[in-house]
Design a protein around this motif. Structure first.
Motif, short mmCIF file in Angstrom:
data_model
loop_
_atom_site.label_atom_id
_atom_site.label_comp_id
_atom_site.label_asym_id
_atom_site.label_seq_id
_atom_site.Cartn_x
_atom_site.Cartn_y
_atom_site.Cartn_z
N PRO A 111 9.73 -2.25 -2.44
CA PRO A 111 9.21 -1.75 -1.40
C PRO A 111 8.96 0.10 -1.64
CG PRO A 111 10.44 -3.31 -0.43
CD PRO A 111 10.92 -3.11 -1.79
N GLY A 112 8.04 0.58 -1.44
CA GLY A 112 8.19 1.99 -1.53
C GLY A 112 7.08 2.88 -0.64
N ILE B 290 -3.16 10.41 -8.21
CA ILE B 290 -3.34 9.62 -6.90
C ILE B 290 -2.68 10.26 -5.79
CG2 ILE B 290 -2.48 7.57 -6.27
CD1 ILE B 290 -2.99 6.42 -9.21
N GLY B 291 -1.57 11.17 -6.16
CA GLY B 291 -0.93 11.69 -5.17
C GLY B 291 0.51 11.39 -4.66
N GLU C 254 0.62 -1.42 0.10
CA GLU C 254 0.18 0.04 -0.12
C GLU C 254 0.63 1.31 -0.06
OE1 GLU C 254 -3.32 1.64 -0.94
OE2 GLU C 254 -3.94 -0.28 0.47
N GLY C 255 2.12 1.20 -0.13
CA GLY C 255 3.02 2.33 -0.26
C GLY C 255 3.01 3.61 -1.23
N LEU C 256 2.26 3.27 -2.28
CA LEU C 256 2.12 4.26 -3.18
C LEU C 256 0.69 4.55 -3.40
CD1 LEU C 256 5.21 3.71 -3.59
CD2 LEU C 256 4.70 4.86 -5.91
N ASP D 129 1.25 -1.32 -9.33
CA ASP D 129 1.84 -0.76 -10.61
C ASP D 129 3.31 -0.42 -10.28
OD1 ASP D 129 -0.56 -0.93 -12.21
OD2 ASP D 129 -0.79 1.40 -11.88
N TRP D 130 3.76 0.14 -9.22
CA TRP D 130 5.04 0.32 -8.82
C TRP D 130 5.96 -0.88 -8.34
CZ3 TRP D 130 8.09 4.51 -8.63
CH2 TRP D 130 9.33 4.16 -7.56
N ALA D 131 5.27 -1.84 -7.85
CA ALA D 131 5.78 -3.17 -7.58
C ALA D 131 6.05 -4.02 -8.98
CB ALA D 131 4.90 -4.29 -6.79
#
Length: 312
Positions: free
Chosen positions: A258-259, A287-288, A242-244, A250-252
């Motif tokens: 991990p971000g 999205i922020g 849930e980091g982004l 999409d980030w993973a």
């Protein structure tokens, strides 16, 4: 895998040169302070697990920590009550909805699911051991400072700006309380949560905080153990989930680390056992997440071959 320092330095500079003035995005406008931060600012820093620092651009500019603070309160809660209790009371699953969603609570019987959304972050704050609101706040600020290796400070200006606009979070806190998922006074938890988002850090600070995770809980600058080693994988797993915000999957998928991002324009990625990358620039995507921050961090991760899911 051993990383060449000269290559890291070159890639950090390349990332900054390529993406520090990339077009797109807008400053967060719902918090007055954030809207006023110069949108041209950009910085990026890498800190290795041995404490070597590589930085470019506005890497010493102090910006609002915002939602990235959720990671560090989670770390403190894990130290206080243990992984099982955090998992049972807060959760480790993506909500599939925006970070400030009320619907996510309603759909899951009042359980927040993740400590990295606003509901879960306030519930996490309420789990931290303290006999008063000020003690709880002091312990959270202390954790941020230990992870950064220097004294982190609250911005009174940001805090005022946040406290006068946090009505939605207050409503979420009461919903948590009504569902039995709040473990202190709900307005106390909301107030302390708002303060933890209102501290000032630089990309160097943020990269040191991340490198402490990369090093298994040992601050790479002062070599002090901040976290139990067994708690670090839990934190990194939560960041992956849930980091982004809504684009965590999409980030993973594309970056493989991990971000965690914040609407202050900061973004952090952690390569376990190796290093952390921190980027900053105020303009956000819908999205922020920082537009330039994502580009800089993702470029560095790719060029250094840090994707955890890649088979080298």
């Amino acid at each position: 895998m051993s990383l060449d320092h000269a290559k890291i330095a070159a890639v950090v500079k390349e990332a900054y040169d390529k993406f520090s003035q990339a077009a797109g995005g807008e400053n967060a406008s719902y918090i007055p302070y954030l809207a006023s931060v110069p949108s041209s600012l950009a910085g990026v820093t890498v800190v290795t697990k041995d404490g070597t620092v590589f930085e470019c651009g506005d890497s010493n500019y102090e910006f609002a920590l915002e939602s990235i603070s959720k990671v560090f309160s989670l770390a403190l809660a894990l130290e206080d009550v243990g992984a099982e209790e955090v998992h049972n009371k807060i959760g480790a699953d993506p909500t599939g909805l925006p970070f400030n969603s009320v619907m996510a609570l309603e759909l899951h019987g009042g359980k927040p699911l993740s400590p990295l959304v606003n509901a879960g972050a306030m519930a996490t704050v309420s789990l931290i051991k303290a006999s008063s609101p000020e003690e709880r706040w002091s312990r959270i600020l202390g954790m941020q400072s230990q992870l950064a290796g220097r004294q982190i400070a609250l911005s009174e200006e940001i805090n005022r700006s946040e406290q006068t606009t946090n009505f939605h979070n207050r409503a979420i806190a009461w919903l948590l309380y009504s569902a039995g998922a709040m473990y202190s006074d709900p307005m106390e938890a909301c107030d302390v949560y708002t303060r933890q988002c209102s501290t000032l850090i630089s990309t160097k600070d943020l990269a040191v905080m991340g490198a402490t995770l990369a090093a298994g809980g040992i601050n790479p600058l002062n070599k002090q153990r901040v976290l139990k080693a067994e708690n670090v994988p839990r934190i990194l797993a939560e960041m992956t989930m849930e980091g982004l915000y809504d684009s965590s999957g999409d980030w993973a998928y594309t970056v493989g680390l991990p971000g965690k991002s914040g609407v202050g324009g900061g973004i952090l990625a952690v390569a376990p056992g190796q290093l952390a990358i921190a980027g900053f620039s105020p303009p956000l995507d819908p999205i922020g997440n920082s537009v330039r921050g994502q580009l800089m961090v993702a470029y560095i991760a790719k060029e250094l071959g840090l994707n955890l899911y890649a088979v080298n």
